[in-house]
Design a protein around this motif. Structure first.
Motif, mmCIF file in Angstrom:
data_model
loop_
_atom_site.group_PDB
_atom_site.id
_atom_site.type_symbol
_atom_site.label_atom_id
_atom_site.label_comp_id
_atom_site.label_asym_id
_atom_site.label_seq_id
_atom_site.Cartn_x
_atom_site.Cartn_y
_atom_site.Cartn_z
ATOM 1 N N ALA A 109 0.355 -0.905 -0.319
ATOM 2 C CA ALA A 109 -0.280 -0.026 -0.049
ATOM 3 C C ALA A 109 1.005 1.053 -0.033
ATOM 4 O O ALA A 109 0.595 1.809 -0.615
ATOM 5 C CB ALA A 109 -0.888 0.541 1.044
ATOM 6 N N THR A 110 1.519 1.324 0.513
ATOM 7 C CA THR A 110 3.221 2.371 0.841
ATOM 8 C C THR A 110 3.155 2.215 -0.525
ATOM 9 O O THR A 110 3.089 4.374 -0.829
ATOM 10 C CB THR A 110 3.626 1.958 2.002
ATOM 11 O OG1 THR A 110 3.034 1.312 3.309
ATOM 12 C CG2 THR A 110 4.921 3.938 2.267
ATOM 13 N N SER A 111 4.386 1.185 -0.724
ATOM 14 C CA SER A 111 4.973 1.511 -2.117
ATOM 15 C C SER A 111 3.916 1.850 -3.263
ATOM 16 O O SER A 111 3.991 3.238 -4.211
ATOM 17 C CB SER A 111 5.459 0.412 -2.812
ATOM 18 O OG SER A 111 6.374 -0.001 -1.856
ATOM 19 N N SER A 117 0.250 8.657 -6.191
ATOM 20 C CA SER A 117 -0.502 9.725 -5.999
ATOM 21 C C SER A 117 0.217 10.580 -5.098
ATOM 22 O O SER A 117 0.121 11.862 -4.824
ATOM 23 C CB SER A 117 -2.101 9.730 -5.741
ATOM 24 O OG SER A 117 -2.184 8.425 -4.654
ATOM 25 N N LEU A 118 0.737 10.010 -4.355
ATOM 26 C CA LEU A 118 1.534 10.350 -3.314
ATOM 27 C C LEU A 118 2.502 11.415 -3.743
ATOM 28 O O LEU A 118 3.525 12.277 -2.939
ATOM 29 C CB LEU A 118 1.814 10.450 -1.746
ATOM 30 C CG LEU A 118 0.068 9.849 -1.260
ATOM 31 C CD1 LEU A 118 0.498 9.138 -0.030
ATOM 32 C CD2 LEU A 118 -0.988 10.732 -1.016
ATOM 33 N N ARG A 119 3.807 11.324 -4.033
ATOM 34 C CA ARG A 119 5.025 11.006 -4.785
ATOM 35 C C ARG A 119 5.331 12.503 -4.191
ATOM 36 O O ARG A 119 6.286 13.428 -4.821
ATOM 37 C CB ARG A 119 4.540 12.231 -6.201
ATOM 38 C CG ARG A 119 4.383 10.202 -6.986
ATOM 39 C CD ARG A 119 4.176 10.803 -8.340
ATOM 40 N NE ARG A 119 3.132 12.335 -8.984
ATOM 41 C CZ ARG A 119 1.869 12.315 -9.348
ATOM 42 N NH1 ARG A 119 1.136 10.791 -9.169
ATOM 43 N NH2 ARG A 119 1.597 13.154 -8.918
ATOM 44 N N VAL A 226 -7.359 9.137 -0.324
ATOM 45 C CA VAL A 226 -6.252 8.021 -1.255
ATOM 46 C C VAL A 226 -5.510 7.346 -0.146
ATOM 47 O O VAL A 226 -5.831 6.138 -0.088
ATOM 48 C CB VAL A 226 -4.632 9.017 -1.571
ATOM 49 C CG1 VAL A 226 -3.968 8.630 -2.289
ATOM 50 C CG2 VAL A 226 -5.435 10.190 -3.289
ATOM 51 N N LEU A 227 -5.670 8.414 1.201
ATOM 52 C CA LEU A 227 -5.162 7.775 1.694
ATOM 53 C C LEU A 227 -6.192 6.129 2.550
ATOM 54 O O LEU A 227 -5.594 5.189 3.300
ATOM 55 C CB LEU A 227 -5.210 8.666 3.545
ATOM 56 C CG LEU A 227 -3.850 8.871 3.227
ATOM 57 C CD1 LEU A 227 -4.402 9.634 5.163
ATOM 58 C CD2 LEU A 227 -2.433 7.868 3.294
#
Lengths: 263, 202
Positions: A109-111, A117-119, A226-227
């Protein structure tokens, strides 16, 4: 708007609230007064400790340090997830499955979040990676723990039902598909509740934090969407791995149920 | 009858049972008797490869280890005295109700039983439904653990007829029963399990 600074006096008021809860617990004979005080002390020490560790880590630009902190969080999460069951497998398997599942779900999930989206810039910067991965690890830890709890109880309780399917020639995963499904549904309930209530009943923690820190409400909402998507994705991945590994361990290569592996 | 056909258990052993060696041919019924707690049910579980064991199991020349456990159990079906149910509705256990009708009738149950809820059934009805459920998979070996323990004489007679029919169709039957008259009626050979060992009775 600047974030509110919590003074020692404010912390004192928080401590009074805890003591009031402990006192009420004693008066109502809930037998949780001691637990409330211990949990509050533990929480305070842990948070103050991690606050200072993060202050140091954020000041460095070391990928090694970032991942070292994550490894500690993962180990703590593994211990917590494995420690909440009344029925357990041997420690090596119990904590091994919990740890592998949390690592799998959280890393995935983190990757996924970081690469799409988070980049954050730079990628895997401590200030972004640690809180994000920590949040996801915490959620996957709960999902994994609920999965293990539900599955270990179900295989013990429904042994004859599972064996009935084995007797009719079902493979081990087919025989255990009902307990697996129930365990995964149980694991997702808290996240689903959280998602359903988000914005209506409560503002999620991260969004609240961002609003208090001065972020635009719309930007904070998007961030939260997103989270939550990453959280449920990681939870399902981690819980599924935990369920499959547990079922494989509680059966053998001949497809027999091996409940003596539960202690 | 050739020793290459039929069911062979050779030095079958677990922590509480064995070593046990026997051979049962097709069209044959071996009855196993013995005191309560002598390990009769455990022995049937070993033959169905439900519990870890040492020794060899061979069916028609094929070693159980040459196939997956679930494939072995599709061929060698164990019917416990208290069958398990994984769902509330009978129809969830018996998918092919069309094929089940003949068997349902043969065990003396009404056809509407296929639409019933498990919780509303008596022990005897469950026992007979479990037999129907297992026979629909066409196993070659039937390991029957007290198959009529919860039944009245009339239903018992129907189940015994069904067992005889299965035997005459070529099935291998291993029957555990405390009912001496039933053993007399159904069994071609009889063995007693004593102190974990099987002793054939002449």
């Amino acid at each position: 708007m600047s974030p509110a600074l919590i003074t020692p006096f404010d912390l004192g008021i928080a401590a009074c609230l805890i003591l009031a809860c402990a006192l009420a617990s004693q008066i109502l004979a809930l037998k949780t007064g001691r637990s409330i005080v211990i949990a509050a002390l533990r929480m305070s020490v842990q948070l103050l400790l991690i606050g200072n560790v993060l202050l140091f880590v954020f000041g460095q630009t070391s990928l090694f340090l970032t991942f070292a902190v994550l490894a500690v969080i993962l180990c703590a999460g593994t211990f917590e997830a494995g420690n909440r069951q009344t029925s357990r497998m041997t420690p090596r398997w119990h904590y091994g499955i919990a740890g592998a599942s949390i690592l799998f779900g959280a890393a995935l999930a983190t990757s996924m979040g970081f690469l799409t989206s988070l980049r954050p810039h730079p990628l895997f910067a401590a200030r972004a990676t640690i809180p994000m991965a920590g949040l996801i690890i915490g959620n996957v830890m709960n999902a994994t723990s609920l999965t293990l709890n539900s599955l270990l109880s179900a295989v013990t309780r429904d042994r004859s039902a599972i064996e009935a399917r084995i007797l009719l020639g079902a493979t081990r995963l087919k025989a255990l598909e009902d307990p697996i499904r129930k365990a995964l549904r149980t694991a997702l309930i808290p996240t689903l509740n959280q998602m359903s209530a988000a914005g209506l009943v409560t503002l999620p923690g991260i969004m609240t934090g961002q609003l208090l820190a001065g972020m635009s409400p719309v930007a904070a909402s998007r961030y939260q969407i997103v989270l939550m998507s990453l959280v449920i994705f990681g939870n399902l991945a981690g819980a599924t791995l935990a369920a499959v590994l547990t079922c494989l361990h509680l059966t053998d290569e001949r497809g027999r149920l091996r409940l003596e592996r539960i202690r | 009858m050739s020793k290459n056909t039929g069911l062979i258990a050779d030095k079958l052993r677990s922590e509480r049972v064995g070593p046990v060696t026997f051979h049962v041919a097709h069209n044959e019924c071996l009855a196993i008797t013995g005191a309560s707690g002598s390990g009769k049910s455990l022995l049937l579980r070993l033959v169905a490869d439900l519990d870890p064991h040492t020794g060899t199991l061979i069916l028609d020349g094929e070693n159980s280890l040459s196939m997956s456990g679930h494939v072995w159990r599709q061929r060698v079906a164990y019917f416990p005295a208290e069958p398990g149910w994984w769902s509330e509705s009978v129809s969830d256990h018996i998918a092919d109700t069309l094929k089940a009708r003949t068997l349902i009738e043969a065990v003396g149950l009404p056809e509407r039983m296929l639409a019933a809820e498990i919780r509303g059934l008596s022990t005897g009805e469950r026992q007979r439904l479990a037999l129907v459920r297992g026979l629909l998979h066409h196993p070659q070996v039937l390991l029957l653990d007290e198959p009529t323990s919860a039944l009245d004489p009339q239903s018992t007679s129907l189940i015994e007829d069904l067992i005889m029919h299965q035997k005459n169709e070529g099935r291998i039957i291993v029957l555990v029963s405390h009912n001496a008259a039933q053993v007399e009626r159904l069994a071609d050979r009889r063995a007693i399990l004593r102190d974990g060992r099987l002793e054939e009775v002449a």
